[in-house]
Design a protein around this motif. Structure first.
Motif, PDB file in Angstrom:
ATOM      1  N   SER A 144       0.871  -1.388   0.020  1.00 26.92           N
ATOM      2  CA  SER A 144       0.256  -0.143  -0.034  1.00 26.92           C
ATOM      3  C   SER A 144       0.772   1.521   0.012  1.00 26.92           C
ATOM      4  O   SER A 144       2.045   1.203   0.454  1.00 26.92           O
ATOM      5  N   ASP A 146      -0.289   4.284   0.978  1.00 26.27           N
ATOM      6  CA  ASP A 146      -0.271   4.815   2.409  1.00 26.27           C
ATOM      7  C   ASP A 146       0.304   4.206   3.153  1.00 26.27           C
ATOM      8  O   ASP A 146      -0.037   3.006   3.556  1.00 26.27           O
ATOM      9  N   ASP A 147       1.022   4.963   4.029  1.00 28.91           N
ATOM     10  CA  ASP A 147       2.023   4.301   4.938  1.00 28.91           C
ATOM     11  C   ASP A 147       1.379   3.778   6.720  1.00 28.91           C
ATOM     12  O   ASP A 147       2.152   3.060   7.146  1.00 28.91           O
ATOM     13  N   ARG A 150      -0.072  -0.074   5.406  1.00 27.19           N
ATOM     14  CA  ARG A 150       0.943  -0.796   5.032  1.00 27.19           C
ATOM     15  C   ARG A 150       1.654  -1.486   6.340  1.00 27.19           C
ATOM     16  O   ARG A 150       1.737  -2.165   6.588  1.00 27.19           O
TER      17      ARG A 150
END
Ligand SMILES: C[C@H](O)[C@H](O)[C@@H](O)C(=O)CO
Ligand SMILES: [Mn+2]
Length: 411
Positions: A144, A146-147, A150
């Protein structure tokens, strides 16, 4: 003369010792996947949806709804399968009185399973569950962009390795922990490299901490429902990754092009990797996860393992889920078939075949391969079941029907 004695003589004439085949078979465990018992539901949320490219079809009554029901069904299946085996558990099969999110799982949530395995003399393997969760709904977990998302899945996989290490410690064994993520795109990606770079970085972080009682495996896939155009964790990706890290590569029989066989890959992979994990499955036109039958590919997989004497380097797991038939029968059919295929390989006159091949005598090679196909493997298998004190022939089905009547139909 018993049918077994007569079979033993027939094999002996070909230079094959049925007794040593049976003692080797006894030492090959099959990792039985818990998820056939409840259609990959798990015990986090009774109304949870599967998704992430995984689909179970069928509505056969009696699926396990609790850990105790699942364990009882597994015990029934184990009583019909010869030999000592393993259980393959997904993280969603945790036990807890309150909600535990995936990134917070701990060994205590799996103590019931560890204790059960001890009581059954069964080994235990494990899998983080990177699907069927709101944060997997977009189809991206370890890749992902999106940190936060993830990191959530990285933390889940890290926690899974801690759980697995403790399972292995308590059972005096090594737990195989397999990472499979569904990540991919329905349509043609604009960037194939960045998701794969993120997957690599995520795995590096997950695998950074050493474990003592755990073996790491990574599982590739060609495509899934909703990831038809691109899967980040492709075969090339994981083959490269597993080689670099010298960890296990998981080959799932349903995760390649329908004409591409994993039996063909085992020898190549083992020249570069320490060990392999197999997900023995049966795709029908696609990765449909049908119960494995006694077909050419199952025979070829089993034969590659035993003819090369690599059963200590190849961990055999099953991966199918059919909800259209009795689930205890599904396990029993699949495991008995896998063992019967291994026995068929063990009864092959491998030395004679290889000698003929080395001499360039391909006529003898083909003739023997074909003749041995109709040798009395069934008589040797029946003898094995008799010695292991499990039902001989199709009589196990009566046990399953009785169990369905007494237990499953009341759920
Ligand atoms: C539930 C399993 O882990 C899953 O089936 C995975 O191994 C797979 O094969 C996905 O297609
Ligand atoms: Mn699989």
């Amino acid at each position: 003369m018993s049918t077994y004695d007569s079979a033993r003589e027939q094999y002996a004439a070909l230079g094959v010792d049925t007794e040593s085949a049976l003692s080797r078979l006894k030492n090959i465990p099959i990792s039985i996947h818990c998820w056939q018992g409840d259609d990959v539901g798990g015990f986090e949320d009774p109304d949870g949806q599967l998704g992430s490219g995984l689909a179970v079809t069928g509505n056969y009554p009696g699926k396990a709804r609790t850990p105790d029901e699942l364990r009882s069904d597994l015990e029934k299946a184990l009583s019909l399968i010869p030999g000592n085996h393993r259980l393959n558990l997904h993280a969603i099969y945790l036990e807890s009185d309150s909600k535990v999110d995936r990134n917070a799982i701990e060994p205590k949530h799996f103590q019931g399973w560890i204790d059960w395995c001890k009581s059954q003399n069964v080994g235990l393997d494990f899998n983080p569950s990177c699907f069927a969760h709101p944060l997997a709904d977009a189809g991206l977990t370890l890749t992902s962009p999106d940190d936060g998302i993830r990191q959530f899945w990285i933390d889940h996989c890290k926690a899974s390795r801690v759980v697995a290490d403790e399972m292995g410690r308590q059972l005096g064994d090594k737990t195989v922990t397999n990472i499979w993520v569904p990540d991919g795109y329905k349509d043609v990606p604009a960037d194939r490299m960045a998701p794969r770079q993120r997957l690599k970085d995520s795995l590096d972080e997950i695998l950074a901490a050493p474990t003592e009682h755990n073996l790491d495996a990574v599982e590739s896939k060609l495509f899934g429902i909703g990831s038809e155009a691109f899967v980040a964790g492709s075969h090339e990706f994981y083959m490269g990754y597993a080689m670099q890290k010298q960890i296990l590569l998981c080959l799932d029989a349903g995760h390649f092009h329908p004409t591409e066989m994993i039996s063909e890959k085992i020898s190549s992979c083992l020249l570069f990797l320490p060990e392999l994990l197999l997900h023995v499955s049966r795709g029908v036109r696609w990765d449909s996860d049908h119960v494995v039958t006694f077909n050419d590919e199952l025979l070829a997989i089993a034969r590659e393992i035993v003819a090369n004497k690599v059963e200590d380097r190849v961990h055999i797991g099953l991966d199918f889920f059919d909800a259209s038939i009795n689930r205890v029968a599904a396990w029993t059919i699949g495991v008995r078939n896998t063992l019967r295929a291994l026995l068929t390989g063990l009864l092959e006159p491998t030395d004679k075949l290889r000698a003929a091949e080395l001499e360039g005598d391909y006529t003898t090679r083909l003739a023997l391969m074909e003749e041995v196909k109709t040798f009395p493997i069934g008589a040797v298998w029946d003898e094995y079941c008799r010695r292991q004190d499990v039902p001989v022939g199709p009589s196990w089905l009566t046990d399953v029907q009785e169990y369905e009547h007494q237990v499953l139909s009341k759920r």
